[in-house]
Design a protein around this motif. Structure first.
Motif, PDB file in Angstrom:
ATOM      1  N   GLU A  68      -6.638  32.732  17.035  1.00 25.81           N
ATOM      2  CA  GLU A  68      -7.011  31.818  15.951  1.00 25.81           C
ATOM      3  C   GLU A  68      -8.505  31.841  15.687  1.00 25.81           C
ATOM      4  O   GLU A  68      -8.952  31.797  14.528  1.00 25.81           O
ATOM      5  N   GLU A  69      -9.300  31.941  16.758  1.00 26.00           N
ATOM      6  CA  GLU A  69     -10.756  31.884  16.608  1.00 26.00           C
ATOM      7  C   GLU A  69     -11.387  33.250  16.400  1.00 26.00           C
ATOM      8  O   GLU A  69     -12.596  33.349  16.165  1.00 26.00           O
ATOM      9  N   GLY A  70     -10.594  34.300  16.514  1.00 30.79           N
ATOM     10  CA  GLY A  70     -11.126  35.636  16.314  1.00 30.79           C
ATOM     11  C   GLY A  70     -11.976  36.133  17.465  1.00 30.79           C
ATOM     12  O   GLY A  70     -12.854  36.983  17.281  1.00 30.79           O
ATOM     13  N   THR A  71     -11.733  35.625  18.665  1.00 29.96           N
ATOM     14  CA  THR A  71     -12.498  36.037  19.848  1.00 29.96           C
ATOM     15  C   THR A  71     -11.652  36.990  20.697  1.00 29.96           C
ATOM     16  O   THR A  71     -10.427  37.053  20.537  1.00 29.96           O
ATOM     17  N   PRO A  72     -12.271  37.732  21.609  1.00 32.16           N
ATOM     18  CA  PRO A  72     -11.494  38.647  22.449  1.00 32.16           C
ATOM     19  C   PRO A  72     -10.484  37.892  23.312  1.00 32.16           C
ATOM     20  O   PRO A  72     -10.779  36.830  23.856  1.00 32.16           O
ATOM     21  N   VAL A  73      -9.302  38.451  23.426  1.00 29.43           N
ATOM     22  CA  VAL A  73      -8.287  37.904  24.325  1.00 29.43           C
ATOM     23  C   VAL A  73      -8.654  38.302  25.752  1.00 29.43           C
ATOM     24  O   VAL A  73      -8.911  39.470  26.035  1.00 29.43           O
ATOM     25  N   ARG A  74      -8.679  37.339  26.639  1.00 29.21           N
ATOM     26  CA  ARG A  74      -9.055  37.627  28.019  1.00 29.21           C
ATOM     27  C   ARG A  74      -7.837  37.944  28.874  1.00 29.21           C
ATOM     28  O   ARG A  74      -6.800  37.299  28.766  1.00 29.21           O
ATOM     29  N   PHE A  75      -8.015  38.955  29.716  1.00 28.25           N
ATOM     30  CA  PHE A  75      -7.023  39.263  30.735  1.00 28.25           C
ATOM     31  C   PHE A  75      -7.239  38.344  31.927  1.00 28.25           C
ATOM     32  O   PHE A  75      -8.363  37.921  32.212  1.00 28.25           O
ATOM     33  N   THR A  76      -6.168  38.055  32.638  1.00 26.54           N
ATOM     34  CA  THR A  76      -6.283  37.331  33.904  1.00 26.54           C
ATOM     35  C   THR A  76      -6.441  38.365  35.022  1.00 26.54           C
ATOM     36  O   THR A  76      -6.602  39.553  34.766  1.00 26.54           O
ATOM     37  N   GLY A  77      -6.424  37.914  36.282  1.00 25.79           N
ATOM     38  CA  GLY A  77      -6.701  38.828  37.384  1.00 25.79           C
ATOM     39  C   GLY A  77      -5.673  38.746  38.484  1.00 25.79           C
ATOM     40  O   GLY A  77      -4.473  38.830  38.231  1.00 25.79           O
ATOM     41  N   GLU A  78      -6.136  38.546  39.709  1.00 25.76           N
ATOM     42  CA  GLU A  78      -5.238  38.518  40.865  1.00 25.76           C
ATOM     43  C   GLU A  78      -4.685  37.107  41.033  1.00 25.76           C
ATOM     44  O   GLU A  78      -4.995  36.408  41.982  1.00 25.76           O
ATOM     45  N   MET A  79      -3.873  36.728  40.083  1.00 26.33           N
ATOM     46  CA  MET A  79      -3.258  35.409  40.107  1.00 26.33           C
ATOM     47  C   MET A  79      -1.741  35.561  40.056  1.00 26.33           C
ATOM     48  O   MET A  79      -1.219  36.448  39.375  1.00 26.33           O
ATOM     49  N   ILE A  80      -1.053  34.707  40.761  1.00 26.76           N
ATOM     50  CA  ILE A  80       0.406  34.671  40.720  1.00 26.76           C
ATOM     51  C   ILE A  80       0.819  33.384  40.023  1.00 26.76           C
ATOM     52  O   ILE A  80       0.374  32.295  40.387  1.00 26.76           O
ATOM     53  N   TYR A  81       1.684  33.547  39.007  1.00 31.70           N
ATOM     54  CA  TYR A  81       2.123  32.421  38.183  1.00 31.70           C
ATOM     55  C   TYR A  81       3.640  32.243  38.315  1.00 31.70           C
ATOM     56  O   TYR A  81       4.367  33.220  38.535  1.00 31.70           O
ATOM     57  N   PRO A  82       4.129  31.019  38.145  1.00 29.96           N
ATOM     58  CA  PRO A  82       5.579  30.799  38.278  1.00 29.96           C
ATOM     59  C   PRO A  82       6.412  31.575  37.271  1.00 29.96           C
ATOM     60  O   PRO A  82       7.548  31.953  37.565  1.00 29.96           O
ATOM     61  N   TRP A  83       5.861  31.850  36.065  1.00 29.32           N
ATOM     62  CA  TRP A  83       6.640  32.589  35.070  1.00 29.32           C
ATOM     63  C   TRP A  83       6.956  34.018  35.520  1.00 29.32           C
ATOM     64  O   TRP A  83       7.899  34.637  35.019  1.00 29.32           O
ATOM     65  N   MET A  84       6.193  34.553  36.468  1.00 28.02           N
ATOM     66  CA  MET A  84       6.476  35.910  36.955  1.00 28.02           C
ATOM     67  C   MET A  84       7.858  35.997  37.590  1.00 28.02           C
ATOM     68  O   MET A  84       8.482  37.068  37.600  1.00 28.02           O
ATOM     69  N   PHE A  85       8.347  34.887  38.117  1.00 29.31           N
ATOM     70  CA  PHE A  85       9.658  34.867  38.751  1.00 29.31           C
ATOM     71  C   PHE A  85      10.769  34.734  37.715  1.00 29.31           C
ATOM     72  O   PHE A  85      11.952  34.704  38.077  1.00 29.31           O
ATOM     73  N   GLU A  86      10.396  34.685  36.457  1.00 27.99           N
ATOM     74  CA  GLU A  86      11.360  34.722  35.359  1.00 27.99           C
ATOM     75  C   GLU A  86      11.353  36.078  34.657  1.00 27.99           C
ATOM     76  O   GLU A  86      12.403  36.557  34.218  1.00 27.99           O
ATOM     77  N   THR A  87      10.182  36.717  34.551  1.00 26.33           N
ATOM     78  CA  THR A  87      10.072  37.953  33.774  1.00 26.33           C
ATOM     79  C   THR A  87      10.291  39.213  34.599  1.00 26.33           C
ATOM     80  O   THR A  87      10.572  40.267  34.041  1.00 26.33           O
ATOM     81  N   ASP A  88      10.159  39.157  35.921  1.00 28.45           N
ATOM     82  CA  ASP A  88      10.259  40.343  36.773  1.00 28.45           C
ATOM     83  C   ASP A  88      11.599  40.331  37.508  1.00 28.45           C
ATOM     84  O   ASP A  88      11.869  39.438  38.309  1.00 28.45           O
ATOM     85  N   PRO A  89      12.458  41.335  37.267  1.00 29.36           N
ATOM     86  CA  PRO A  89      13.767  41.362  37.937  1.00 29.36           C
ATOM     87  C   PRO A  89      13.667  41.396  39.459  1.00 29.36           C
ATOM     88  O   PRO A  89      14.587  40.928  40.147  1.00 29.36           O
ATOM     89  N   ALA A  90      12.569  41.947  39.997  1.00 30.25           N
ATOM     90  CA  ALA A  90      12.414  42.004  41.452  1.00 30.25           C
ATOM     91  C   ALA A  90      12.132  40.636  42.045  1.00 30.25           C
ATOM     92  O   ALA A  90      12.292  40.438  43.259  1.00 30.25           O
ATOM     93  N   LEU A  91      11.712  39.689  41.211  1.00 31.47           N
ATOM     94  CA  LEU A  91      11.355  38.355  41.691  1.00 31.47           C
ATOM     95  C   LEU A  91      12.354  37.274  41.279  1.00 31.47           C
ATOM     96  O   LEU A  91      12.393  36.210  41.899  1.00 31.47           O
ATOM     97  N   ARG A  92      13.149  37.529  40.244  1.00 31.73           N
ATOM     98  CA  ARG A  92      14.034  36.475  39.723  1.00 31.73           C
ATOM     99  C   ARG A  92      14.922  35.851  40.792  1.00 31.73           C
ATOM    100  O   ARG A  92      15.041  34.621  40.851  1.00 31.73           O
ATOM    101  N   PRO A  93      15.557  36.642  41.670  1.00 28.25           N
ATOM    102  CA  PRO A  93      16.422  36.011  42.677  1.00 28.25           C
ATOM    103  C   PRO A  93      15.654  35.173  43.697  1.00 28.25           C
ATOM    104  O   PRO A  93      16.277  34.414  44.450  1.00 28.25           O
ATOM    105  N   LEU A  94      14.327  35.312  43.718  1.00 25.78           N
ATOM    106  CA  LEU A  94      13.501  34.596  44.697  1.00 25.78           C
ATOM    107  C   LEU A  94      12.775  33.405  44.074  1.00 25.78           C
ATOM    108  O   LEU A  94      11.902  32.812  44.708  1.00 25.78           O
ATOM    109  N   GLN A  95      13.150  33.045  42.851  1.00 24.91           N
ATOM    110  CA  GLN A  95      12.424  32.004  42.127  1.00 24.91           C
ATOM    111  C   GLN A  95      12.452  30.669  42.873  1.00 24.91           C
ATOM    112  O   GLN A  95      11.407  30.040  43.073  1.00 24.91           O
TER     113      GLN A  95
END
Length: 437
Positions: A324-351
């Motif tokens: 919206e503001e026309g600024t660069p989109v920032r990447f994140t780093g070495e962070m683990i988020y709860p949504w990863m256990f929804e998007t990654d098949p290797a993690l879904r059964p371990l949510q």
């Protein structure tokens, strides 16, 4: 009988050990821990000092050597090296989406995994040391990243087993909670973002374009995962390694292809993203990541998905706002988020298991500041200036808190300096610990 393999310049020997799941109950359930002995060809029978290598992670298996490659070339000049597959990884008793359901409910799985932190890894190593070297034998220790965290635990719990310790990019904050770690990490990641966009200014628009597309239509990855905007942003994990910015750029420049329906994300881009984002090869990295910062004396509460909670304090990472503001989109780093256990098949059964670990309170302490203050073991550490993964300020404060610890602060290498320096990082640390520098 141990399997022995000969590679160019090196001889490899398999070792498998039975260790207690819970070292406070030595006669209880046992698991297997695998380790690979590596010695220079022609020195198989030589009386060499042992060097135990503890890999980064958590949840990372030991390197799979190809002869005298990488830092091993330097190490094998002087040592007999033991590459440990830390419990749950590699050829040790595995802990994955395929095996953990055999433990029972999510609560039972979480209880089982509570024994997979640095304190248990150190006690495994001590049991192995006594078997290989005898009760009075000592070995040297090389800890990379999380392996450095384990080194601090080793110096706290069993310093008598060590003749010397070398750490690369792994001096943890002794009194830093998970929230403290991420509160310090997001600004570092912002600096890595700025450095990437300065190197590749064309990527500002390339990233915005991909984010606009994913915001409207998340993409399915070849392995069945889902590439959402936050998942795409997490490719910033690459920015903390030497050459990581270049790797990210090359991935981005291959993003689009013109198909029958017009422009779409290319298969090669999606396969590349899948390779970087999937936790199939190391699910414990995601499941246990925040628990490595849990210590009851620092924070008796839960880690509580600290990376996600602290992210709210840094609105500059909001991709929709950046668009919206026309600024660069920032990447994140070495962070683990709860949504990863929804998007990654290797993690879904371990949510559910991961959520229970995130909610767990009263984690035992991993470091003993009083013991470290009286340390007698020679310790040297490479501290990488503005390391994206481990806070430099924390590292230097820890160095001051460990008696006799000597640091080499450098900006010549990123966090993976041990692996990519052709033995130069290890050689300098060896000379330092011997008093030659």
């Amino acid at each position: 009988m141990s399997v022995v393999i000969r590679q160019p310049g090196a001889v490899l020997t398999d070792h498998l050990f039975q260790v207690p799941l819970d070292h406070t109950a030595p006669n209880g359930e046992q698991i297997e821990v695998y380790a690979r002995e590596v010695v220079a060809a022609g020195k198989e029978r030589a009386e060499l000092p042992w060097l135990l290598f503890l890999q980064g992670g958590p949840g990372g298996k030991s390197p799979r050597p190809l002869g005298r490659d990488s830092w091993l070339d330097r190490a094998l000049d002087d040592y007999r090296v033991l590459l440990l597959d830390q419990r749950g990884t590699g050829r040790s008793t595995p802990a994955t989406r395929q095996t953990l359901p055999l433990r029972g409910s999510a609560a039972e799985q979480a209880e089982y995994l509570s024994f997979f932190r640095a304190d248990s890894i150190v006690r495994d190593a001590e049991l192995i040391r006594r078997q290989l070297l005898g009760e009075q034998g000592q070995w040297s220790l090389l800890g990379q990243s999380f392996g450095g965290f384990c080194t601090l635990t080793y110096l706290s719990l069993a310093p008598e087993g060590l003749r010397e310790a070398l750490v690369t990019g792994g001096l943890a904050g002794l009194r830093s909670s998970a929230a403290d770690v991420y509160r310090a990490a997001y600004p570092r990641v912002s600096r890595k973002n700025a450095g990437h966009y300065a190197r590749y200014p064309q990527d500002v628009e390339a990233v915005r374009r991909i984010v606009e597309h994913l915001a409207a239509s998340p993409a399915e990855l070849p392995g069945g995962g889902l590439l959402t905007v936050p998942a795409f942003q997490s490719l910033g994990m690459l920015l903390g390694a030497g050459g990581g910015s270049d790797t990210l750029h090359y991935l981005l420049e291959d993003a689009w292809v013109r198909g029958s329906a017009g422009l779409e994300l290319s298969d090669s881009f999606l396969a590349g993203a899948q390779a970087k984002l999937s936790f199939a090869d190391g699910p414990l990295y995601a499941v246990l990541h925040e628990s490595i910062y849990g210590q009851r004396s620092v924070d008796p509460g839960s880690t509580g998905w600290a990376a996600q909670r602290v992210l709210a304090e840094f609105p500059e990472y909001d991709a929709a706002r950046a668009l919206e503001e026309g600024t660069p989109v920032r990447f994140t780093g070495e962070m683990i988020y709860p949504w990863m256990f929804e998007t990654d098949p290797a993690l879904r059964p371990l949510q559910e298991t991961a959520h229970l670990l995130a909610e767990r309170t009263d984690w035992p302490d991993l470091y003993a500041p009083a013991v470290l203050a009286g340390n007698q073991v020679p310790v040297v550490a490479a501290v990488y200036h503005d390391d994206m993964y481990v806070d430099t300020a924390d590292s230097l404060a820890t160095a001051d808190a460990v008696r006799g610890l000597r640091t080499w602060v450098t900006n010549e290498w990123e966090h993976d300096g041990l692996r990519v320096s052709g033995g130069k990082v290890l050689d300098r640390l060896i000379r330092m610990v011997r008093g030659q520098l």
